[in-house]
Motif scaffolding. Sequence first.
Motif, short mmCIF file in Angstrom:
data_model
loop_
_atom_site.label_atom_id
_atom_site.label_comp_id
_atom_site.label_asym_id
_atom_site.label_seq_id
_atom_site.Cartn_x
_atom_site.Cartn_y
_atom_site.Cartn_z
N THR A 123 11.79 -15.09 -0.36
CA THR A 123 12.73 -16.10 -0.86
C THR A 123 13.59 -16.63 0.28
O THR A 123 13.77 -17.85 0.43
CB THR A 123 13.60 -15.49 -1.96
OG1 THR A 123 12.78 -15.09 -3.06
CG2 THR A 123 14.66 -16.48 -2.44
N LEU A 124 14.13 -15.74 1.08
CA LEU A 124 14.96 -16.16 2.22
C LEU A 124 14.16 -16.97 3.22
O LEU A 124 14.64 -17.98 3.76
CB LEU A 124 15.57 -14.93 2.88
CG LEU A 124 16.61 -14.18 2.05
CD1 LEU A 124 16.96 -12.85 2.70
CD2 LEU A 124 17.87 -15.02 1.86
N ALA A 125 12.92 -16.55 3.47
CA ALA A 125 12.08 -17.30 4.40
C ALA A 125 11.81 -18.71 3.90
O ALA A 125 11.86 -19.68 4.67
CB ALA A 125 10.76 -16.55 4.61
N LEU A 126 11.54 -18.85 2.60
CA LEU A 126 11.27 -20.17 2.05
C LEU A 126 12.52 -21.05 2.08
O LEU A 126 12.45 -22.24 2.42
CB LEU A 126 10.75 -20.06 0.62
CG LEU A 126 9.38 -19.40 0.43
CD1 LEU A 126 8.98 -19.44 -1.04
CD2 LEU A 126 8.31 -20.06 1.28
N LEU A 127 13.65 -20.48 1.73
CA LEU A 127 14.88 -21.27 1.72
C LEU A 127 15.22 -21.78 3.12
O LEU A 127 15.69 -22.92 3.28
CB LEU A 127 16.04 -20.43 1.19
CG LEU A 127 16.04 -20.15 -0.32
CD1 LEU A 127 17.12 -19.12 -0.66
CD2 LEU A 127 16.28 -21.43 -1.12
N HIS A 128 14.97 -20.97 4.14
CA HIS A 128 15.32 -21.33 5.51
C HIS A 128 14.14 -21.91 6.27
O HIS A 128 14.27 -22.20 7.48
CB HIS A 128 15.89 -20.11 6.24
CG HIS A 128 17.24 -19.70 5.72
ND1 HIS A 128 18.42 -20.24 6.20
CD2 HIS A 128 17.60 -18.82 4.75
CE1 HIS A 128 19.45 -19.69 5.56
NE2 HIS A 128 18.98 -18.84 4.67
N ARG A 129 12.98 -22.05 5.63
CA ARG A 129 11.76 -22.64 6.23
C ARG A 129 11.31 -21.86 7.47
O ARG A 129 10.73 -22.44 8.40
CB ARG A 129 11.98 -24.11 6.61
CG ARG A 129 12.67 -24.95 5.53
CD ARG A 129 11.82 -25.15 4.30
NE ARG A 129 12.53 -26.01 3.33
CZ ARG A 129 12.10 -26.27 2.11
NH1 ARG A 129 10.96 -25.77 1.68
NH2 ARG A 129 12.80 -27.04 1.31
N VAL A 130 11.54 -20.56 7.47
CA VAL A 130 11.16 -19.74 8.62
C VAL A 130 9.67 -19.85 8.90
O VAL A 130 9.23 -19.94 10.05
CB VAL A 130 11.56 -18.27 8.38
CG1 VAL A 130 11.02 -17.37 9.48
CG2 VAL A 130 13.07 -18.14 8.26
N HIS A 131 8.86 -19.85 7.85
CA HIS A 131 7.41 -19.90 8.00
C HIS A 131 6.96 -21.21 8.66
O HIS A 131 6.03 -21.22 9.47
CB HIS A 131 6.74 -19.74 6.64
CG HIS A 131 7.21 -20.74 5.62
ND1 HIS A 131 8.53 -20.83 5.22
CD2 HIS A 131 6.54 -21.70 4.94
CE1 HIS A 131 8.65 -21.81 4.34
NE2 HIS A 131 7.46 -22.34 4.14
N ARG A 132 7.64 -22.31 8.33
CA ARG A 132 7.27 -23.60 8.94
C ARG A 132 7.58 -23.62 10.43
O ARG A 132 6.78 -24.10 11.24
CB ARG A 132 8.01 -24.74 8.22
CG ARG A 132 7.46 -25.07 6.83
CD ARG A 132 8.21 -26.25 6.24
NE ARG A 132 7.72 -26.65 4.93
CZ ARG A 132 6.99 -27.75 4.69
NH1 ARG A 132 6.68 -28.55 5.70
NH2 ARG A 132 6.61 -28.05 3.47
N PHE A 133 8.75 -23.11 10.81
CA PHE A 133 9.12 -23.08 12.22
C PHE A 133 8.16 -22.18 12.99
O PHE A 133 7.71 -22.52 14.10
CB PHE A 133 10.55 -22.58 12.39
CG PHE A 133 11.60 -23.50 11.83
CD1 PHE A 133 11.54 -24.87 12.06
CD2 PHE A 133 12.66 -23.01 11.08
CE1 PHE A 133 12.50 -25.73 11.56
CE2 PHE A 133 13.63 -23.86 10.58
CZ PHE A 133 13.56 -25.22 10.81
N ASP A 134 7.85 -21.02 12.43
CA ASP A 134 6.96 -20.08 13.09
C ASP A 134 5.58 -20.71 13.30
O ASP A 134 4.99 -20.62 14.38
CB ASP A 134 6.84 -18.81 12.25
CG ASP A 134 5.91 -17.79 12.86
OD1 ASP A 134 6.30 -17.13 13.82
OD2 ASP A 134 4.76 -17.67 12.37
N HIS A 135 5.05 -21.36 12.25
CA HIS A 135 3.73 -21.97 12.35
C HIS A 135 3.72 -23.06 13.42
O HIS A 135 2.78 -23.16 14.22
CB HIS A 135 3.32 -22.55 10.99
CG HIS A 135 1.96 -23.16 10.98
ND1 HIS A 135 1.73 -24.48 11.33
CD2 HIS A 135 0.74 -22.65 10.67
CE1 HIS A 135 0.44 -24.74 11.23
NE2 HIS A 135 -0.18 -23.65 10.83
N ALA A 136 4.77 -23.88 13.44
CA ALA A 136 4.82 -25.00 14.40
C ALA A 136 4.83 -24.48 15.84
O ALA A 136 4.10 -24.98 16.71
CB ALA A 136 6.04 -25.87 14.13
N LEU A 137 5.65 -23.47 16.11
CA LEU A 137 5.75 -22.95 17.47
C LEU A 137 4.46 -22.24 17.89
O LEU A 137 4.03 -22.34 19.05
CB LEU A 137 6.93 -22.00 17.59
CG LEU A 137 8.31 -22.67 17.53
CD1 LEU A 137 9.40 -21.61 17.45
CD2 LEU A 137 8.53 -23.57 18.74
#
Length: 337
Positions: A123-137
Amino acid sequence: MTGSADLPRVVVAVPPDLRAQFFAPEEWARLASGADLTVLDAHTDRGALARALPGARALITSWGTPRLEGEILDAADALELVAHTGSAVAPYVGEDVFRRGIAVTQAGDAMAGPVAEVALAFTLALLHRVHRFDHALRTGADWETASAAPPRHEIRGSRIGVIGASRTGRAYASLVRALGAEVAVTDPYLGAEEARALGVRAVPLPELLAASRVVAVHAPATAETRHLIGAPQLALMPDGAGLVNTARSWLVDEDALAAELASGRLDAAIDVFDAEPLPVGHPFRTLPNVLLTPHQAAGTVECRLRLGAFAVTEVLRALRGEPPLHPVGPEALARLH
């Protein structure tokens, strides 16, 4: 790996790798002190299980143990207890087990906490878009491009929806409420008074989907919940919302979810899949708006030790003639897996 022949016999149908994870040395010693143990390394072997059961008073099962039916159940001439080290018992016992008066226990309470924690992390990862940043980098995007993401939110004040007031659903609701989320729950068996006691609002599914920033699935896998979340339900979720599934893929139409995620409108964090292992070519694996884990939400060291301790306690209580602490009845067979 057996105790004294003067002790009541117990069959442990748990493979070596899981035995090491489930049974701390002191727990194994506690079990061996009260039972003559027959340990099945080849725990999926139907013939081996049938040969081991005559005279045994208790059976400890794990994932992959054959179902007690037919010739296997006929061989269980002295069986009083089946202690399952997981939660859903339907793959391992049927109505005939209950009709014969054999007690059945499960360890679902041991799993609720860690699964709820993973759902919170998702939930925290989705709210903060952590997965999107990680994938992009990780895929080589430049800094400016990698920094772009849909709007991000804090959990405090966010509306979080929970599908299913199960043990895990309640544990998850408690965690997100502690961080300041406003929680709504949909469950046909959750009344308004009980919802108030839990500090949540009981709402219909369409309202929950339309109003939540993150929706976490925690319902059981029954005939009625098959594809509870399909294309029409996903369409109700607002742009940028997230779906968390640490329960069962059974509950979500995977094809419909894949199509919605491919559009980029929603995000998701998923631990469970229709096909496991998840095929290498599955579209989920390449989408930047999806966070994936390989069905490991309950896989903590502490949880697995609790699973074993639960089973040991249930077996020793049964051998002393005491009632089980975590019994289930035939109604548990409605939960398919």
